[in-house]
Design a protein around this motif. Structure first.
Motif, PDB file in Angstrom:
ATOM      1  N   GLN A 279       5.913  -4.030  -3.258  1.00 17.12           N
ATOM      2  CA  GLN A 279       4.218  -3.984  -2.980  1.00 17.12           C
ATOM      3  C   GLN A 279       3.676  -4.300  -3.938  1.00 17.12           C
TER       4      GLN A 279
ATOM      5  N   LYS B 271       1.515   7.306  -0.649  1.00 20.06           N
ATOM      6  CA  LYS B 271       0.744   5.542  -0.816  1.00 20.06           C
ATOM      7  C   LYS B 271       0.911   5.601  -2.373  1.00 20.06           C
TER       8      LYS B 271
ATOM      9  N   GLN C 151      10.392  -0.166  -1.750  1.00 15.24           N
ATOM     10  CA  GLN C 151       9.186  -0.759  -1.658  1.00 15.24           C
ATOM     11  C   GLN C 151       8.036  -0.693  -2.510  1.00 15.24           C
TER      12      GLN C 151
END
Length: 393
Positions: free
Chosen positions: A179, A133, A175
């Motif tokens: 994001q 993350k 991704q």
């Protein structure tokens, strides 16, 4: 929690170049990768000898929605700049064809140079680490990994594309771009072999391994003059890989089997000068015999050129210079050398690769919507974009 000036995700060509450049500037740099070895794509490319750049690496050899974007990085760190770098380390290399430069011995020699640069710069490398993350903070970025949390002021995404998943390719970079609200162009496989429809596949599988020098062009108008290779699954070879990046599903491609010959004039001359010689024999003088045996229609293969009706001769001439073939598709990311599409370059500074609206976030290499031709162009984009970001992170 460890804090770094710069964290770079992806220890491929672009990431290695960026890390070394930033390290030389005195930045505290951490280069992360989920693989057990850095530069895996470098090691397997070019048949293990790595086609590491191209002396003709100019902006017009790149596919990008903004054709001007690549100019700055390519001009500030050119193919000749990279050649100078590897020459300082004593790399033995050679030009194969069309400006393509390969290591004489092994791609390991090139990777060793990059790892030496990384070491000399003081940058740190951490492998077998998965990024879980990324969170933007007031001072930079918080990165949660399988080995713990990290903080950094600048974050560089150098994760590559989706091609060759066996080497660890993931969609992480795309991704992350999404994001953070960046526009990402749809991706597809590029520099990839074609598959054929069942009838053509069965027909040409008989000559798997046969290569034909030709010129191939697509509806886009792009033309590439190199060789094509017949495989068990369809078509490959440099000409096919090149045109695949400009091909859209459902479109045909056209193959000029005799790019130096006006087939109509040639056949007419033969019908006058060598009227008793069969078409099979005449075509086999210019094309591989095994190919001619499969390609030439059986009802005329053994016909003497002088006995061939004018209409059939004109049809044959058209096929020789403009053979239309409709691929069924491509082999996809499994064998593709690159990924088309990616992070929209309008989101980035062409000088630094930094996101215009997110200070401290950078995207470099193949994850960006920049795709080069076959022949070392994509590695040069990795070196150039990595160098550009490395000057400022």
């Amino acid at each position: 929690m460890q804090t770094w000036d710069v964290v770079i995700i992806g220890a491929g060509a672009a990431g290695l170049m960026c890390a070394a450049q930033a390290g030389y500037r005195g930045r505290r740099v951490l280069l992360l990768d989920n693989a057990k070895q850095a530069g895996r794509k470098i090691l397997i490319s070019g048949g293990g000898r790595c086609n590491f750049t191209n002396t003709h690496a100019q902006p017009d050899a790149y596919i990008c929605h903004n054709s001007h974007f690549v100019k700055s990085a390519l001009s500030r760190f050119s193919a000749h700049d990279f050649i100078e770098l590897v020459e300082r380390h004593g790399l033995n290399y050679h030009e194969k064809t069309l400006g393509q430069l390969f290591c004489d011995e092994s791609a390991k020699d090139l990777l060793e140079i990059l790892m030496t640069e990384l070491s000399w710069s003081g940058a740190n490398l951490q492998l077998r680490t998965e990024v879980l993350k990324v969170i933007r903070t007031d001072t930079g970025f918080l990165i949660q990994t399988s080995a713990g949390e990290l903080q950094c002021l600048s974050l560089v995404v150098a994760t590559g594309g989706l091609s060759m998943p066996k080497l660890g390719a993931t969609p992480l970079g795309l991704q992350l771009a999404e994001q953070f609200g960046l526009h990402v162009y749809p991706t597809r496989a590029g520099l990839v072999p074609f598959t054929l429809h069942a009838e053509d596949k069965v027909r040409f599988a008989q000559i798997s391994g046969v290569s034909v020098a030709c010129e191939v062009h697509s509806l886009s108008g792009m033309r590439f003059r190199e060789s094509l290779l017949f495989t068990h699954r369809g078509l490959s070879g440099p000409a096919i890989l090149q045109i695949s990046s400009f091909w859209q599903a459902g479109e045909p491609v056209w193959i000029n089997l005799l790019p130096d010959v006006k087939a109509g004039d040639w056949l007419q001359t033969l019908s006058r000068d060598r009227p008793r010689v069969s078409l099979r024999k005449l075509l086999s003088e210019k094309l591989p015999k095994r190919f001619v045996d499969i390609w030439l229609e059986t009802d005329i293969a053994d016909t003497a050129i002088g006995q061939l009706p004018l209409k059939r001769r004109e049809q044959l001439a058209e096929q020789l210079n403009h053979w239309e073939l409709k691929p069924n598709g491509t082999e996809g990311y499994r064998t593709a050398e690159v990924t088309l599409g990616g992070v929209d370059t309008d989101e980035l500074s062409s000088k630094t690769m930094e996101c215009k609206n997110i200070p401290g976030l950078y995207f470099i290499g193949e994850v960006v919507d920049v795709t080069g031709w076959l022949g070392g162009y994509n590695f040069q984009w990795a070196w150039s974009s990595g160098w550009a970001a490395g000057q400022v992170v």
